[in-house]
Enzyme design. Sequence first.
Site, PDB file in Angstrom:
ATOM      1  N   HIS A  68      41.832 -26.924  71.744  1.00  0.00           N
ATOM      2  CA  HIS A  68      42.185 -26.047  72.782  1.00  0.00           C
ATOM      3  C   HIS A  68      42.714 -24.692  72.252  1.00  0.00           C
ATOM      4  O   HIS A  68      43.140 -24.354  71.187  1.00  0.00           O
ATOM      5  CB  HIS A  68      43.388 -26.879  73.749  1.00  0.00           C
ATOM      6  CG  HIS A  68      44.523 -26.802  72.840  1.00  0.00           C
ATOM      7  ND1 HIS A  68      44.679 -27.957  71.943  1.00  0.00           N
ATOM      8  CD2 HIS A  68      45.687 -26.114  72.605  1.00  0.00           C
ATOM      9  CE1 HIS A  68      46.020 -27.974  71.352  1.00  0.00           C
ATOM     10  NE2 HIS A  68      46.360 -26.712  71.551  1.00  0.00           N
ATOM     11  N   THR A  70      45.967 -22.511  73.121  1.00  0.00           N
ATOM     12  CA  THR A  70      47.136 -22.237  73.758  1.00  0.00           C
ATOM     13  C   THR A  70      47.396 -21.250  74.243  1.00  0.00           C
ATOM     14  O   THR A  70      47.105 -19.764  73.941  1.00  0.00           O
ATOM     15  CB  THR A  70      48.317 -22.563  72.724  1.00  0.00           C
ATOM     16  OG1 THR A  70      48.086 -23.842  71.989  1.00  0.00           O
ATOM     17  CG2 THR A  70      49.903 -22.753  73.425  1.00  0.00           C
ATOM     18  N   HIS A 166      43.688 -18.249  69.864  1.00  0.00           N
ATOM     19  CA  HIS A 166      42.806 -19.065  68.785  1.00  0.00           C
ATOM     20  C   HIS A 166      42.782 -20.538  69.161  1.00  0.00           C
ATOM     21  O   HIS A 166      43.392 -20.892  70.115  1.00  0.00           O
ATOM     22  CB  HIS A 166      43.651 -18.910  67.550  1.00  0.00           C
ATOM     23  CG  HIS A 166      44.808 -19.499  67.469  1.00  0.00           C
ATOM     24  ND1 HIS A 166      46.110 -18.952  67.836  1.00  0.00           N
ATOM     25  CD2 HIS A 166      45.238 -21.020  67.098  1.00  0.00           C
ATOM     26  CE1 HIS A 166      47.064 -19.960  67.876  1.00  0.00           C
ATOM     27  NE2 HIS A 166      46.365 -20.980  67.329  1.00  0.00           N
ATOM     28  N   THR A 168      43.189 -23.879  67.153  1.00  0.00           N
ATOM     29  CA  THR A 168      43.334 -24.528  65.761  1.00  0.00           C
ATOM     30  C   THR A 168      42.501 -25.713  65.488  1.00  0.00           C
ATOM     31  O   THR A 168      42.130 -26.590  66.339  1.00  0.00           O
ATOM     32  CB  THR A 168      44.807 -25.056  65.854  1.00  0.00           C
ATOM     33  OG1 THR A 168      45.644 -24.240  66.186  1.00  0.00           O
ATOM     34  CG2 THR A 168      45.078 -25.792  64.456  1.00  0.00           C
TER      35      THR A 168
HETATM   36  P1  2AM Z   1      48.231 -23.943  68.126  1.00  0.00           P
HETATM   37  O1  2AM Z   1      48.033 -23.148  69.244  1.00  0.00           O
HETATM   38  O2  2AM Z   1      48.306 -23.057  67.089  1.00  0.00           O
HETATM   39  O3  2AM Z   1      47.315 -25.148  67.739  1.00  0.00           O
HETATM   40  C1  2AM Z   1      51.359 -27.836  70.767  1.00  0.00           C
HETATM   41  O4  2AM Z   1      52.134 -28.094  69.404  1.00  0.00           O
HETATM   42  C2  2AM Z   1      50.420 -26.871  70.864  1.00  0.00           C
HETATM   43  O5  2AM Z   1      51.279 -25.814  70.960  1.00  0.00           O
HETATM   44  C3  2AM Z   1      49.488 -26.442  69.718  1.00  0.00           C
HETATM   45  O6  2AM Z   1      48.407 -26.329  70.007  1.00  0.00           O
HETATM   46  C4  2AM Z   1      50.541 -25.409  69.051  1.00  0.00           C
HETATM   47  O7  2AM Z   1      49.720 -24.488  67.958  1.00  0.00           O
HETATM   48  C5  2AM Z   1      51.282 -24.833  69.952  1.00  0.00           C
HETATM   49  N1  2AM Z   1      52.528 -24.337  69.398  1.00  0.00           N
HETATM   50  C6  2AM Z   1      53.448 -25.009  69.086  1.00  0.00           C
HETATM   51  N2  2AM Z   1      54.484 -24.421  68.557  1.00  0.00           N
HETATM   52  C7  2AM Z   1      54.296 -23.282  69.224  1.00  0.00           C
HETATM   53  C8  2AM Z   1      54.766 -21.819  69.227  1.00  0.00           C
HETATM   54  N3  2AM Z   1      56.251 -22.022  68.747  1.00  0.00           N
HETATM   55  N4  2AM Z   1      54.447 -20.754  69.982  1.00  0.00           N
HETATM   56  C9  2AM Z   1      53.144 -21.033  70.133  1.00  0.00           C
HETATM   57  N5  2AM Z   1      52.410 -22.102  70.013  1.00  0.00           N
HETATM   58  C10 2AM Z   1      53.023 -23.108  69.749  1.00  0.00           C
END
Ligand code: 2AM
Length: 235
Positions: A68, A70, A166, A168
């Site tokens: 996904h 975010t 992005h 991950t």
């Molecule tokens: P990602 O977007 O890089 O994959 C659940 O943890 C999701 O939220 C993951 O997809 C994670 O990283 C994202 N995430 C976790 N903590 C975050 C933060 N403080 N800011 C932005 N995205 C975050």
Amino acid sequence: VPLEETSLPLFFGWFLLPSIQDKVRCTSLDFLKTLDTLEAFKKHLPDFTVEAEKEVDLEQYFQANALHCTTKFCDYGKAEGAKEYADKPFHQLSRWLVSYNPAAVKELYGSVFELSLSALFVTPRTVGARVSLSEDQLTLWPADAEKEVVSVVPAATTLPAGSRAHITLGCAEGVEQLQTGIDLLEILALQQAGQEGELVEEMELGSLSYYGKGRWLLSLREPISAQACFSSLYG
Ligand code: 2AM
């Protein structure tokens, strides 16, 4: 349960549809396998192993996570700006139109979008795909997403909105979840400062550049078009 009656999720984002998840997984595994065999990668391996504490294990990550992109990490409402994001109006219209101006998140919840994956990157901490957002998709992008990490990537404030977008693909053990976006922003900040990276190899998938400190970026010759549903995860 209607959205307004639920609490805020762990995060909102675009979730890749299953068939395209498989394609992205295969492409990134192929890329990593090829990278591993390159002389240039072997030459820079010391940068990589000095920085890396644990290896990034893609296959393990793939099993545990739906791919996904975010948009907003809400942490069930505890994250700064979470509620503002969920209520952000669809159009930046004048105030008299406000009653016809629903929240973008509610309006677009459950819609399928076509994301463009324009690059793959690898660092000692993370593996990810850069998502190049269209104007329409930027409607769902939080205004402060780049500025949020300015303490780690000072140049982040000068990068265009959406730069942090992005997917991950893998994270080394013990690496914080938000690291992938930071790794991407660091590479984009170097590009913006005029450091194009050292062009290492023209691969079938695109051109591979090295940005130092174990950071690799593959600009895809043909961006991967990925159908993705805008939704949320409660976890
Ligand atoms: P990602 O977007 O890089 O994959 C659940 O943890 C999701 O939220 C993951 O997809 C994670 O990283 C994202 N995430 C976790 N903590 C975050 C933060 N403080 N800011 C932005 N995205 C975050």
